[in-house]
Design a protein around this motif. Structure first.
Motif, PDB file in Angstrom:
ATOM      1  N   ALA A  68       0.833  -1.206   0.000  1.00  0.00           N
ATOM      2  CA  ALA A  68       0.000   0.000   0.000  1.00  0.00           C
ATOM      3  C   ALA A  68       0.867   1.255   0.000  1.00  0.00           C
ATOM      4  N   THR A  69       1.939   1.249   0.786  1.00  0.00           N
ATOM      5  CA  THR A  69       2.864   2.388   0.798  1.00  0.00           C
ATOM      6  C   THR A  69       3.548   2.544  -0.550  1.00  0.00           C
ATOM      7  N   ALA A  70       3.934   1.426  -1.162  1.00  0.00           N
ATOM      8  CA  ALA A  70       4.587   1.472  -2.475  1.00  0.00           C
ATOM      9  C   ALA A  70       3.657   2.064  -3.523  1.00  0.00           C
ATOM     10  N   GLY A  71       2.360   1.749  -3.440  1.00  0.00           N
ATOM     11  CA  GLY A  71       1.398   2.317  -4.379  1.00  0.00           C
ATOM     12  C   GLY A  71       1.308   3.826  -4.268  1.00  0.00           C
ATOM     13  N   GLN A  72       1.352   4.330  -3.042  1.00  0.00           N
ATOM     14  CA  GLN A  72       1.339   5.786  -2.843  1.00  0.00           C
ATOM     15  C   GLN A  72       2.592   6.438  -3.424  1.00  0.00           C
ATOM     16  N   PRO A 202       0.342  13.973  -7.800  1.00  0.00           N
ATOM     17  CA  PRO A 202       1.339  14.667  -6.964  1.00  0.00           C
ATOM     18  C   PRO A 202       0.756  15.283  -5.699  1.00  0.00           C
ATOM     19  N   ASP A 203      -0.537  15.554  -5.677  1.00  0.00           N
ATOM     20  CA  ASP A 203      -1.169  16.170  -4.502  1.00  0.00           C
ATOM     21  C   ASP A 203      -1.712  15.127  -3.523  1.00  0.00           C
ATOM     22  N   LEU A 204      -1.411  13.859  -3.764  1.00  0.00           N
ATOM     23  CA  LEU A 204      -1.902  12.801  -2.889  1.00  0.00           C
ATOM     24  C   LEU A 204      -1.412  13.010  -1.456  1.00  0.00           C
ATOM     25  N   GLU A 205      -2.321  12.926  -0.511  1.00  0.00           N
ATOM     26  CA  GLU A 205      -1.945  13.045   0.903  1.00  0.00           C
ATOM     27  C   GLU A 205      -1.409  11.696   1.378  1.00  0.00           C
ATOM     28  N   PHE A 206      -0.125  11.673   1.713  1.00  0.00           N
ATOM     29  CA  PHE A 206       0.557  10.413   2.019  1.00  0.00           C
ATOM     30  C   PHE A 206       0.143   9.886   3.390  1.00  0.00           C
ATOM     31  N   ASN A 207      -0.184   8.611   3.448  1.00  0.00           N
ATOM     32  CA  ASN A 207      -0.566   7.954   4.690  1.00  0.00           C
ATOM     33  C   ASN A 207       0.540   6.970   5.080  1.00  0.00           C
ATOM     34  N   TRP A 208       1.245   7.249   6.182  1.00  0.00           N
ATOM     35  CA  TRP A 208       2.377   6.422   6.581  1.00  0.00           C
ATOM     36  C   TRP A 208       1.947   5.170   7.336  1.00  0.00           C
ATOM     37  N   ASN A 209       0.686   5.074   7.706  1.00  0.00           N
ATOM     38  CA  ASN A 209       0.208   3.885   8.425  1.00  0.00           C
ATOM     39  C   ASN A 209      -0.069   2.770   7.419  1.00  0.00           C
ATOM     40  N   PRO A 210       0.776   1.726   7.379  1.00  0.00           N
ATOM     41  CA  PRO A 210       0.605   0.704   6.343  1.00  0.00           C
ATOM     42  C   PRO A 210      -0.692  -0.091   6.487  1.00  0.00           C
ATOM     43  N   PHE A 211      -1.205  -0.211   7.694  1.00  0.00           N
ATOM     44  CA  PHE A 211      -2.394  -1.022   7.901  1.00  0.00           C
ATOM     45  C   PHE A 211      -3.660  -0.290   7.426  1.00  0.00           C
ATOM     46  N   SER A 212      -3.819   0.968   7.838  1.00  0.00           N
ATOM     47  CA  SER A 212      -4.995   1.716   7.372  1.00  0.00           C
ATOM     48  C   SER A 212      -4.901   1.980   5.873  1.00  0.00           C
ATOM     49  N   GLU A 213      -3.671   2.167   5.365  1.00  0.00           N
ATOM     50  CA  GLU A 213      -3.519   2.398   3.925  1.00  0.00           C
ATOM     51  C   GLU A 213      -3.826   1.132   3.130  1.00  0.00           C
ATOM     52  N   THR A 214      -3.501  -0.011   3.697  1.00  0.00           N
ATOM     53  CA  THR A 214      -3.837  -1.276   3.025  1.00  0.00           C
ATOM     54  C   THR A 214      -5.345  -1.407   2.875  1.00  0.00           C
ATOM     55  N   VAL A 215      -6.075  -1.066   3.939  1.00  0.00           N
ATOM     56  CA  VAL A 215      -7.540  -1.118   3.869  1.00  0.00           C
ATOM     57  C   VAL A 215      -8.050  -0.149   2.799  1.00  0.00           C
ATOM     58  N   ILE A 370      -2.665  -1.490  -8.549  1.00  0.00           N
ATOM     59  CA  ILE A 370      -1.651  -2.534  -8.717  1.00  0.00           C
ATOM     60  C   ILE A 370      -1.138  -2.993  -7.357  1.00  0.00           C
ATOM     61  N   ALA A 371      -0.993  -2.049  -6.415  1.00  0.00           N
ATOM     62  CA  ALA A 371      -0.581  -2.428  -5.064  1.00  0.00           C
ATOM     63  C   ALA A 371      -1.627  -3.339  -4.418  1.00  0.00           C
ATOM     64  N   GLY A 372      -2.911  -2.997  -4.584  1.00  0.00           N
ATOM     65  CA  GLY A 372      -3.963  -3.871  -4.076  1.00  0.00           C
ATOM     66  C   GLY A 372      -3.914  -5.239  -4.735  1.00  0.00           C
ATOM     67  N   ASN A 373      -3.656  -5.261  -6.042  1.00  0.00           N
ATOM     68  CA  ASN A 373      -3.497  -6.520  -6.757  1.00  0.00           C
ATOM     69  C   ASN A 373      -2.358  -7.335  -6.150  1.00  0.00           C
ATOM     70  N   ASN A 374      -1.229  -6.692  -5.829  1.00  0.00           N
ATOM     71  CA  ASN A 374      -0.080  -7.406  -5.269  1.00  0.00           C
ATOM     72  C   ASN A 374      -0.388  -7.978  -3.893  1.00  0.00           C
ATOM     73  N   ILE A 375      -1.164  -7.240  -3.094  1.00  0.00           N
ATOM     74  CA  ILE A 375      -1.556  -7.747  -1.776  1.00  0.00           C
ATOM     75  C   ILE A 375      -2.392  -9.015  -1.924  1.00  0.00           C
ATOM     76  N   LEU A 376      -3.376  -8.963  -2.825  1.00  0.00           N
ATOM     77  CA  LEU A 376      -4.234 -10.132  -3.035  1.00  0.00           C
ATOM     78  C   LEU A 376      -3.446 -11.279  -3.648  1.00  0.00           C
ATOM     79  N   ASN A 377      -2.514 -10.965  -4.554  1.00  0.00           N
ATOM     80  CA  ASN A 377      -1.665 -12.016  -5.117  1.00  0.00           C
ATOM     81  C   ASN A 377      -0.892 -12.736  -4.015  1.00  0.00           C
ATOM     82  N   ALA A 378      -0.290 -11.945  -3.126  1.00  0.00           N
ATOM     83  CA  ALA A 378       0.492 -12.542  -2.040  1.00  0.00           C
ATOM     84  C   ALA A 378      -0.385 -13.425  -1.161  1.00  0.00           C
TER      85      ALA A 378
END
Length: 624
Positions: A68-72, A202-215, A370-378
């Protein structure tokens, strides 16, 4: 230009080699580490089993933690710069690995494996999100095919080289260390040549919490039903492949009677097949995102998975065969064909799904999807490992696990195609059109990539909507005579494609009004609508006068109009030529050559029925 021509383009080639070298190094390092633990250190079997089972888990753990962090990162920042940082990280990891190889420190090597999992996790969203930025729409399928082919071959070559180098007497660890460091440095050098790929959000507000960002990322992935089910299809591919590949070593030993060289051979066949199938997608789809190949791929996976079981369900008659002896054993070529075909149909299955996700997802969200896809793939890879282990503990042989995997594929594919009937509709359309015709398309780049547009086309045969549906690179809503819309069998295709039935005012004024309302709503939503202004099929092969429907549509919703012409369909069994001559409709031109010619968009203020009719006549020329 063929897809191989992309290797001569700076916008693709440096990225292709960067990702291929990264996949190569992942594979080479993992296999070298396993060979060190299994054959160089004299460890007991239980300890070897611990390390070999822990290795895949450590590699895949970062996908859960950091996708999720990588997607951001991939959306907020310029992608090429991130790629270069990732490749520098890889060099650092390989330097640590060199020390681990030298000291035989497996704990350190497992830590490096976790680092390589992080490397792949961060690179993954960029890998597929950068392609739509670098490639033209008609290059997207070919580019994905090249990337998939390159990845498969890189993993295969890395596996062979990692195993071979570590087994070199006296210098194995040093040779493996030198190779992986050298490949990492080569990957960084290639990354320096990748052109800039600007941030898409570029204006995306970055979320450093990997768990809430994964959701949140999983929520974004689920927001488009068709895209989400494509992601589920990709994840299922990884489940299917993981179950298959995990059983190959024991299948090779017990069912094929082969040694390690035969195991390498069967992995090579599967990888080469996947590469071939991936490359074939561009030609088979006509350089379009053709999800009609996905059901074909699913069918092939099941058919050849079942045949792989039937080819050798029991133990081999001879043991200890090398690859050459195996190829000369009775029944071996059937197994060779099945393994290669499974790979080919895997390419048909997964490449269009990736291209579909890329083409249907807004650029501002693609990296996170794509990040969500990678999570589900894993997740599916972990479940596949547990599934295979459970079946093995229950006493099921590797061949029977292949059979279960193939039969499960039927159920999963049916579920996905039921949720998204567009996949099955595209398959039916693709088979029908490519069976009956050889289509040449001219001018398709004139179709805008986004925004509302009204297509107008001459109407020659009952197959016209299907033919257009199979060749337009954007989904279109077709306005068609309600009796054709209700044609048995084909009505499923038309309804799934959200075609709009229309009737004449004297036939059914209510259906006519509903059609105009549906057209206006579709254009308001930014969709493509296609209308046949003649109001019916031509009865003599000539273009009939255009009716005033287009002007009524534009009066409510001024949008660009794109003239098109179908050529070569008059005289086919689906046209009215035989009816006019009083003859039975009999097919006389199998795989007939037809042509679709697309003109530049006309601004709504310049549109008149006379001008559109003249333009379509000009586009069609003398070829009815």
């Amino acid at each position: 230009m063929s897809q191989f021509g992309l290797l001569g383009k700076r916008r693709f080639a440096p990225f292709f080699w960067t990702q291929a070298l990264g996949a190569f190094n992942d594979s080479a390092f993992r296999n070298a580490m396993v060979m060190l633990a299994a054959f160089q250190m004299g460890l007991p079997d239980r300890e070897i089993s611990l390390y070999t089972n822990l290795a895949p888990a450590l590699f895949i753990l970062p996908y859960f933690l950091f996708s999720a962090t990588a997607g951001q990162l991939a959306e907020k920042f310029e992608k090429t710069r991130i790629i270069r940082y990732v490749k520098l990280f890889e060099i650092a990891a390989m330097l640590l690995a060199a020390w681990g190889f030298h000291t035989h420190n497996l704990v350190l090597l497992l830590g490096v494996l976790f680092m390589m999992g992080m490397h792949s996790t961060v690179f993954g969203p960029i890998k597929y999100a950068i392609l739509p930025q670098a490639l033209k729409p008609e290059e997207l399928v070919g580019g994905n095919g090249m990337v998939e082919m390159g990845t498969q071959l890189a993993i295969l070559i890395g596996m062979v080289l990692g195993n071979s180098l570590m087994l070199l007497a006296g210098i194995g660890p040093y040779a493996a260390a030198a190779a992986t460091i050298g490949i990492a440095m080569a990957g960084y050098a290639c990354s320096r040549k990748i052109p800039p790929a600007p941030a898409t959000a570029p204006d995306l507000e970055f979320n450093w919490n990997p768990f809430s960002e994964t959701v949140r990322v999983l929520g974004i992935t689920r927001s488009d039903r068709a895209v989400f089910n494509a992601v589920l299809g990709i994840s299922w591919f990884w489940f299917f492949g993981t179950v298959l590949v995990a059983q190959l070593p024991i299948y090779t030993k017990l069912n094929l009677g082969g040694d390690g060289s035969v195991n390498t051979l069967v992995l090579t066949l599967f990888s080469l097949g996947t590469g071939i199938g991936s490359l074939m997608c561009e030609r088979m789809s006509g350089k379009r995102v053709e999800i009609g190949l996905v059901p074909l791929g699913a069918f092939g996976l099941t058919a050849f998975g079942i045949d792989l079981f039937l080819a050798r369900p029991g133990a081999a008659g001879h043991m200890g065969l090398d690859w050459w002896a195996f190829l000369h054993a009775a029944g071996s070529w059937r197994i060779v064909f099945d393994l290669t075909a499974i790979g080919v149909f895997a390419g048909f299955y997964v490449v269009p799904l990736f291209a579909f996700v890329q083409s249907r997802t807004p650029a501002s969200h693609l990296s996170r999807v794509i990040a969500g896809n990678n999570i589900l793939n894993a997740l599916l890879i972990v479940l596949a490992s547990m599934f295979g282990l459970l079946l093995g503990r229950l006493g099921m042989s590797a061949a029977r696990i292949f059979l279960v995997d193939a039969l499960l594929n039927v159920l999963v594919a049916a579920y996905i195609f039921t949720l998204v009937p567009e996949f099955l509709m595209r398959f039916i359309t693709w088979v029908l059109v490519n069976t009956l015709y050889r289509v040449r398309v001219d001018g398709m780049p004139h179709l805008p990539e986004e925004g509302p547009v009204l297509l107008v086309c001459n109407h020659v045969s009952f197959m016209d909507p299907l033919l257009l549906m199979a060749n337009l690179r954007r989904p279109a809503r077709f306005v068609m005579y309600y009796r054709i819309f209700n044609t048995p069998l084909l009505s499923f295709v038309f309804r799934t494609a959200k075609a709009i039935p229309i009737a004449g005012y004297k036939e059914d004024p209510e259906v006519l009004q509903q059609a105009y309302d549906a057209i206006d709503a579709a254009l308001a939503a930014g969709e493509v609508v296609c209308i046949f202004p003649e109001g019916g099929l031509t009865g003599d092969g000539e273009i009939a006068p255009f009716r005033a429907g287009v002007e009524k549509i534009l009066a409510r919703r001024p949008v660009p109009v794109l003239p098109m012409a179908l050529c070569g369909l008059w005289g086919s069994v689906w046209s009215r030529r035989d009816s006019m001559l009083g003859r039975g409709r009999l097919p006389r031109r199998f795989r007939a050559r037809v042509e679709l010619v697309v003109d530049a968009p006309v601004p709504p203020g310049q549109v008149s029925m006379e001008m559109l009719e003249a333009r379509v006549r000009e586009l069609r020329g003398d070829r009815a």
